[in-house]
Write an enzyme that holds these catalytic residues in place. Sequence first.
Site, short mmCIF file in Angstrom:
data_model
loop_
_atom_site.label_atom_id
_atom_site.label_comp_id
_atom_site.label_asym_id
_atom_site.label_seq_id
_atom_site.Cartn_x
_atom_site.Cartn_y
_atom_site.Cartn_z
N GLY A 98 -2.34 -29.44 -16.85
CA GLY A 98 -1.08 -28.71 -16.98
C GLY A 98 -0.21 -29.33 -18.06
CG HIS A 99 0.88 -33.79 -19.82
ND1 HIS A 99 2.14 -34.30 -20.00
CD2 HIS A 99 0.12 -34.32 -20.81
CE1 HIS A 99 2.15 -35.10 -21.05
NE2 HIS A 99 0.93 -35.12 -21.56
N GLY A 100 -1.19 -31.30 -20.68
CA GLY A 100 -1.77 -31.14 -22.02
C GLY A 100 -1.69 -29.70 -22.51
CG ASN A 119 13.11 -31.66 -5.74
OD1 ASN A 119 13.49 -31.77 -6.90
ND2 ASN A 119 13.76 -30.94 -4.84
CB SER A 155 -5.49 -30.42 -7.26
OG SER A 155 -5.19 -29.95 -5.97
CG HIS A 180 -13.46 -26.82 -12.39
ND1 HIS A 180 -14.74 -26.73 -12.88
CD2 HIS A 180 -13.49 -27.85 -11.49
CE1 HIS A 180 -15.50 -27.65 -12.32
NE2 HIS A 180 -14.77 -28.34 -11.47
CG ASP A 264 -16.63 -30.03 -15.17
OD1 ASP A 264 -16.59 -30.44 -16.34
OD2 ASP A 264 -15.75 -30.28 -14.34
CD GLU A 268 -16.26 -33.68 -12.09
OE1 GLU A 268 -15.55 -33.48 -13.09
OE2 GLU A 268 -16.12 -33.05 -11.02
#
Length: 404
Positions: A98-100, A119, A155, A180, A264, A268
């Site tokens: 999400g960040h990237g 929060n 997630s 995914h 995937d 991993e």
Amino acid sequence: MASRTFGKGLRAASKANIPVQATARRTFVSALAVRPVSATLSKAALTRAVQQQTRGVKTIDFAGSKETVYEREDWPREKLLEYFQNDTLALIGYGSQGHGQGLNLRDNGLNVIIGVRKNGASWKEAVQDGWIPGTNLFDVDEAISKGTIVMNLLSDAAQSETWPAIKPQLTKGKTLYFSHGFSPVFKDLTKVDVPTDIDVILVAPKGSGRTVRTLFREGRGINSSIAVYQDVTGKAEEKAVALGVAVGSGYLYKTTFEKEVYSDLYGERGCLMGGIHGMFLAQYEVLRERGHSPSEAFNETVEEATQSLYPLIGANGMDWMYAACSTTARRGAIDWSSKFKDTLKPVFNELYDSVRDGTETKRSLEFNSQPDYREKYEQEMKQIRELEIWRAGKAVRSLRPENQ
Ligand SMILES: NC(=O)c1ccc[n+]([C@@H]2O[C@H](COP(=O)([O-])OP(=O)(O)OC[C@H]3O[C@@H](n4cnc5c(N)ncnc54)[C@H](OP(=O)(O)O)[C@@H]3O)[C@@H](O)[C@H]2O)c1
């Protein structure tokens, strides 16, 4: 990622006639220490590398198998802005991906909003990254209600948990995006049964969300898989390609949801992390049990691998690596590689079966849905952190010039 790094390294090294070894730390590699890269690559390998860099090529021959590859150059920023001019991208979840992906979309100028629970840890992170509550940061439901393209980057366990609330909001005309194949492919376990009247697509970056961001900022792009689960509009694949570029991919490889999730989960657990950690531990423990010091055991197991050999294998391939090492190392490594392969192959088959039959998915859902899953992971991380091998590693890394 490998092809771009390779191409870049090759260009730079060829131009300056610099031996690749020049950057290597202590290593048993010696044969190529004074040979320029161009002299060590066969003509065919050189042609392949150049083909990989050629713009506009859509069908690439991967070792005799032709595959379609999309690339960023066909989707310049202006085209992306026009393509998504009527869309609101509601990106749900603000973990690594999400960040990237979120920051890359924002930097590309697209209309992106973030949806996370209020929060929680992610909400705070999003605020720190400059997302503004009420403007482009909302709780999950509100973000979905505003979005035309819903990018589900919760997630995998949370995707399943929140599905009963999310599904009714995915009305006709919206697009559902995953990174995914996990949730829809294992729908019997996850209960993520997508509505039949919307496009469902996937862009799965082949790397951490942090790398998605770093490569984007460096003006490069990560390799990603793209796939279509459901094409209602006839535009699903095109949308997946455009979104793939918009989130920061350089090259996009076509696959299916199933193949993406199987490979995937398998990778991993295998060579990317689980298998490699197991190999490190086994080799280190034997060295220690046979009287070697922690530093020697660590250097011979992890440091030389990650600092010298693996980057070279990544840049040039295993054949090059064998050719580049001493004759002593080469003889032994070739001989032992088949023993390792024969010993490990049954384990890899067992792993693939465990992925395909849903055992891995079930385990992941059960564990990661627990309210205290973060604390439980932290306990496991603590155990790993305190293993002698990683404590020795910390000391070895502290001696690197950049850490002094
Ligand atoms: N990480 C990777 O390298 C990678 C690579 C390729 C693809 N993917 C895929 O990308 C997707 C996202 O993965 P990720 O690693 O970025 O994220 P992640 O760490 O697995 O998930 C984090 C997000 O899920 C939220 N979340 C967790 N439980 C929740 C719940 N019960 N209700 C609402 N939100 C909840 C967290 O919010 P809080 O902070 O509020 O808990 C956080 O925003 C997954 O499908 C993953 O398989 C990941």
